[in-house]
Each structure stands twice: as C-alpha cells, then as structure tokens.
Design an enzyme around this catalytic site. Structure first.
Site, PDB file in Angstrom:
ATOM      1  N   GLU A  59       0.716  -1.363  -0.145  1.00  0.00           N
ATOM      2  CA  GLU A  59      -0.079  -0.020   0.131  1.00  0.00           C
ATOM      3  C   GLU A  59       0.910   1.245  -0.182  1.00  0.00           C
ATOM      4  O   GLU A  59       0.512   2.339   1.007  1.00  0.00           O
ATOM      5  CB  GLU A  59      -0.710  -0.117   1.314  1.00  0.00           C
ATOM      6  CG  GLU A  59      -1.853  -1.194   1.262  1.00  0.00           C
ATOM      7  CD  GLU A  59      -2.928  -1.236   2.429  1.00  0.00           C
ATOM      8  OE1 GLU A  59      -2.737  -0.148   3.300  1.00  0.00           O
ATOM      9  OE2 GLU A  59      -3.709  -2.141   2.439  1.00  0.00           O
ATOM     10  N   ASN A  73       2.248  -5.378  -3.036  1.00  0.00           N
ATOM     11  CA  ASN A  73       0.802  -5.700  -2.752  1.00  0.00           C
ATOM     12  C   ASN A  73      -0.060  -4.377  -2.328  1.00  0.00           C
ATOM     13  O   ASN A  73       0.384  -3.532  -1.837  1.00  0.00           O
ATOM     14  CB  ASN A  73       0.574  -6.561  -1.648  1.00  0.00           C
ATOM     15  CG  ASN A  73      -0.614  -6.977  -1.345  1.00  0.00           C
ATOM     16  OD1 ASN A  73      -1.381  -7.814  -2.246  1.00  0.00           O
ATOM     17  ND2 ASN A  73      -1.090  -6.760  -0.094  1.00  0.00           N
ATOM     18  N   HIS A  96     -10.287  -6.350  -2.516  1.00  0.00           N
ATOM     19  CA  HIS A  96     -11.444  -6.060  -1.281  1.00  0.00           C
ATOM     20  C   HIS A  96     -12.705  -5.518  -2.151  1.00  0.00           C
ATOM     21  O   HIS A  96     -12.407  -4.454  -2.435  1.00  0.00           O
ATOM     22  CB  HIS A  96     -11.156  -5.090  -0.234  1.00  0.00           C
ATOM     23  CG  HIS A  96      -9.989  -6.020   0.529  1.00  0.00           C
ATOM     24  ND1 HIS A  96     -10.212  -6.925   1.444  1.00  0.00           N
ATOM     25  CD2 HIS A  96      -8.782  -5.398   0.898  1.00  0.00           C
ATOM     26  CE1 HIS A  96      -9.109  -7.478   2.050  1.00  0.00           C
ATOM     27  NE2 HIS A  96      -8.241  -6.545   1.800  1.00  0.00           N
ATOM     28  N   GLU A 100      -6.101 -10.959  -0.944  1.00  0.00           N
ATOM     29  CA  GLU A 100      -7.010 -10.731   0.120  1.00  0.00           C
ATOM     30  C   GLU A 100      -8.320 -10.586  -0.268  1.00  0.00           C
ATOM     31  O   GLU A 100      -9.366  -9.690   0.189  1.00  0.00           O
ATOM     32  CB  GLU A 100      -6.602  -9.227   0.772  1.00  0.00           C
ATOM     33  CG  GLU A 100      -5.032  -9.448   1.400  1.00  0.00           C
ATOM     34  CD  GLU A 100      -4.581  -7.970   1.861  1.00  0.00           C
ATOM     35  OE1 GLU A 100      -5.593  -7.155   2.331  1.00  0.00           O
ATOM     36  OE2 GLU A 100      -3.550  -7.754   2.179  1.00  0.00           O
ATOM     37  N   ASP A 148     -12.289 -10.514  -0.552  1.00  0.00           N
ATOM     38  CA  ASP A 148     -13.427 -10.555   0.119  1.00  0.00           C
ATOM     39  C   ASP A 148     -14.534  -9.936  -0.934  1.00  0.00           C
ATOM     40  O   ASP A 148     -14.003  -8.829  -1.567  1.00  0.00           O
ATOM     41  CB  ASP A 148     -13.380 -10.501   1.640  1.00  0.00           C
ATOM     42  CG  ASP A 148     -12.841  -9.071   2.102  1.00  0.00           C
ATOM     43  OD1 ASP A 148     -12.746  -8.101   1.059  1.00  0.00           O
ATOM     44  OD2 ASP A 148     -12.452  -8.976   3.219  1.00  0.00           O
TER      45      ASP A 148
HETATM   46  C1  XIL Z   1      -6.696  -6.230   8.445  1.00  0.00           C
HETATM   47  C2  XIL Z   1      -6.911  -7.491   9.223  1.00  0.00           C
HETATM   48  O1  XIL Z   1      -7.869  -8.234   8.285  1.00  0.00           O
HETATM   49  C3  XIL Z   1      -7.486  -6.896  10.723  1.00  0.00           C
HETATM   50  O2  XIL Z   1      -7.469  -8.018  11.614  1.00  0.00           O
HETATM   51  C4  XIL Z   1      -6.607  -5.738  11.153  1.00  0.00           C
HETATM   52  O3  XIL Z   1      -7.268  -4.978  12.147  1.00  0.00           O
HETATM   53  C5  XIL Z   1      -6.405  -4.538  10.156  1.00  0.00           C
HETATM   54  O4  XIL Z   1      -5.799  -5.294   8.898  1.00  0.00           O
HETATM   55  N1  XIL Z   1      -5.035  -4.641   3.804  1.00  0.00           N
HETATM   56  C6  XIL Z   1      -4.060  -5.349   4.142  1.00  0.00           C
HETATM   57  C7  XIL Z   1      -4.579  -6.344   5.397  1.00  0.00           C
HETATM   58  O5  XIL Z   1      -3.056  -5.610   3.574  1.00  0.00           O
HETATM   59  O6  XIL Z   1      -3.167  -6.411   6.165  1.00  0.00           O
HETATM   60  C8  XIL Z   1      -5.508  -5.701   6.091  1.00  0.00           C
HETATM   61  O7  XIL Z   1      -5.796  -6.742   7.156  1.00  0.00           O
HETATM   62  C9  XIL Z   1      -6.729  -5.194   5.314  1.00  0.00           C
HETATM   63  C10 XIL Z   1      -6.384  -4.593   4.291  1.00  0.00           C
END
Ligand code: XIL
Length: 300
Positions: free
Chosen positions: A127, A168, A204, A233, A235
């Site tokens: 990020e 990422n 996401h 990641e 979802d």
């Molecule tokens: C999130 C986790 O799922 C949570 O449990 C935590 O409180 C915050 O981080 N991008 C990422 C992940 O790269 O590491 C994040 O994970 C979600 C967004």
C-alpha cells in the site's frame, strides 16, 4: 476435485486464506481450514507491530504457530507484510533518516531470515500509493524518499533468495491512476533489474468498489511485464447469487491469466471477517458453504 485447494491445484494454482493464530484452537475453524485450503497468510501476526514491538526484540510465537500448522500439512505460506505504513509500532514512526533505513533493513533481514526457505511469497511493500497515483505520505516515504521501495526489495532478495517478492495493494484491481502508478514502478524495476517477482491484488470488493470490468485485462498487463500476479486478500460484500457471480468472475479472471498463480480469501468464515457485520467470505458463521463457495469450486 471436491475442495478449493485440490481444485485449484488441478489448475496449477493455490487457494489460500488469511488465518488468525488465536482461532487455531477452534475445531470447526481448523477443520475447514485443513480441508479446503492449501495456502495461508497470517492475517496480522507477521506485521511489524506484532513481530518487533520494541526495536531489536522479536516475537515470532504467533506467526510461528501459523507457519508450522500450515507447513506440517503441506500448505504454502504467504508472508504479510514487511514494509507498510499501518500496524507499525510507535518507535518506527519516530526514527529519522539513516536510523529508519537501518531499522528497516534489520527488520527485513531478521524476519525473512527467521523463516528463510519456508515462505512462498512475501508482500515486501504494502500500500505505498494513493488513489491518484502519488506516493503515500508514510514515514518511509518522508524519511527515505522514493527509493525506499527499491531498497526494501533489494534487501528482501538478499535475505531469502528463494521467496517470491511481491508488491501488494488495494484498489489496483482495475486500470486506474493507482494501478498505473504500480505498473510504472514494476516496469521500471524490470527494466533496471531491481528484484520483483509478483504483484498482489488485494481485491476487497463491495458496492463502492465492485469487481472491475477490466479485472482480467489489468492482471494480464502486469503479467506481461514478466511478473506473477496473485489475488491476495479477496473478499466480496453481499450474499446469495449476486455474491456468487462476483466470486465466479474473480476466479475466471485468474484462470484466464496463466501467470495468475493463486487466490487467497481474507478469512475462513464471515463471523471473523475484518469487515464489521459483513458477510464477504465463502463460509457463513456456522462454517456452512455459501453459494459463493459453490460458484468458486465450480469455476476452478
Ligand atoms: C486487516 C486485518 O484483517 C484486521 O484484522 C486488522 O485489524 C487490520 O488489518 N489490507 C491489508 C491487510 O493488507 O493486512 C488488512 O488486514 C486489510 C487491508
């Protein structure tokens, strides 16, 4: 095949999930994890604040529990993440210049060294860009300048030469100002021989940021730079058929890109999703398979 991991393996890919160490005592959680997935990403346990809460003292216990659970069952592990502005211990934010540089190099060396040879892919930098494609104003950017990403990847290659090194990010899933900036970074690294092996697309998705229409094309343009791409990641908010169709599209996009090597969903069950009150995953709160699960399995 009758599980996500086995079906993905037949397509030459992995199918993973984020895992939380403090859930490994819950039998339904562990049974679902062990049955369905062949890759894991520690959800929080490999972040800087978890691993090095005080400078120079490292806590590997929770992450080790996940790594040994996974490797003991033949699952691969994604390391997440080495250099990120979030979930940083306070002491990192207070370092300047050369002190931050040496602390970052030390963090990379120690952490990657601890699991050398055991991690399939590392999210070396997470990020680093804003939505408009400029660099995020992190302590790394402010203190180390534009070169910090390259420095991190060079240190990472030396620390574990067998790990794939990924950049990422989120909201880079379609073609836009942010993904264009990541593309330019990767292209520059490839042109100059800076080590980079993969780009992770967090993916996401929700009604504000749906699965982009050019998802596959965007994955493909990165693959064409000579790096692997991974969905890291995943979802997707929603439920029922609409959610299932969105999941299907993601799987189809990955399968259509030969360098898309795997998909990771960001959690096993809706009840532990990081999205409060959301239902973005493949298993409901009782570990029942959702329509989204059936769609993914059928698409693989
Ligand atoms: C999130 C986790 O799922 C949570 O449990 C935590 O409180 C915050 O981080 N991008 C990422 C992940 O790269 O590491 C994040 O994970 C979600 C967004």
């Amino acid at each position: 095949a009758s599980t996500l991991g086995a079906a993905a393996a037949e397509r030459g890919r992995y199918f993973g999930t984020a895992v939380a160490a403090n859930r490994l005592g819950e039998s339904d959680y562990v049974n679902t994890l062990n049955r369905e997935f062949n890759s894991v990403t520690p959800e929080n346990e490999m972040k800087w604040d978890a691993l090095e809460p005080n400078q120079g003292s490292f806590n590997y216990g929770n992450a080790d529990r996940i790594v040994s659970h996974a490797r003991g069952r033949g699952m691969s592990v994604r390391g997440h993440t080495l250099v990120w502005h979030s979930q940083l211990p306070g002491w990192v934010n207070n370092l300047s210049g050369s002190n931050l540089r040496s602390a970052t190099n030390n963090h990379i060396n120690q952490v990657m060294g601890h699991w050398r040879g055991q991690i399939h892919s590392w999210d070396v930098v997470n990020e680093a860009f804003e939505e408009n494609g400029t660099r995020r104003n992190s302590v790394f950017q402010r203190q180390l300048g534009n070169g910090y990403i390259e420095e991190a990847f060079r240190a990472a290659r030396a620390a574990d030469p067998n790990a794939k090194l990924c950049y990422n990010d989120y909201n880079t899933d379609g073609q836009n100002a942010k993904s264009n900036a990541v593309y330019a970074l990767v292209q520059d690294f490839r042109n100059r021989g800076v080590p980079i092996d993969c780009v992770g697309f967090q993916s996401h998705f929700n009604s504000q940021s749906p699965v982009p229409s050019d998802y596959q094309q965007n994955l493909q343009r990165f693959a064409n730079l000579g790096v692997d791409v991974q969905i890291t990641e995943l979802d997707i908010e929603g439920s029922g058929t609409a959610q299932a169709n969105n999941y299907r599209r993601v799987v189809e996009a990955c399968l259509a890109v030969s360098r898309c090597t795997g998909i990771t969903v960001w959690g096993v069950t809706d009840k532990y999703s990081w999205r409060p009150n959301g239902t973005p995953l493949l298993f409901d709160g009782n570990y029942n398979k959702k329509p989204a699960y059936d769609a993914v399995l059928a698409a693989l």
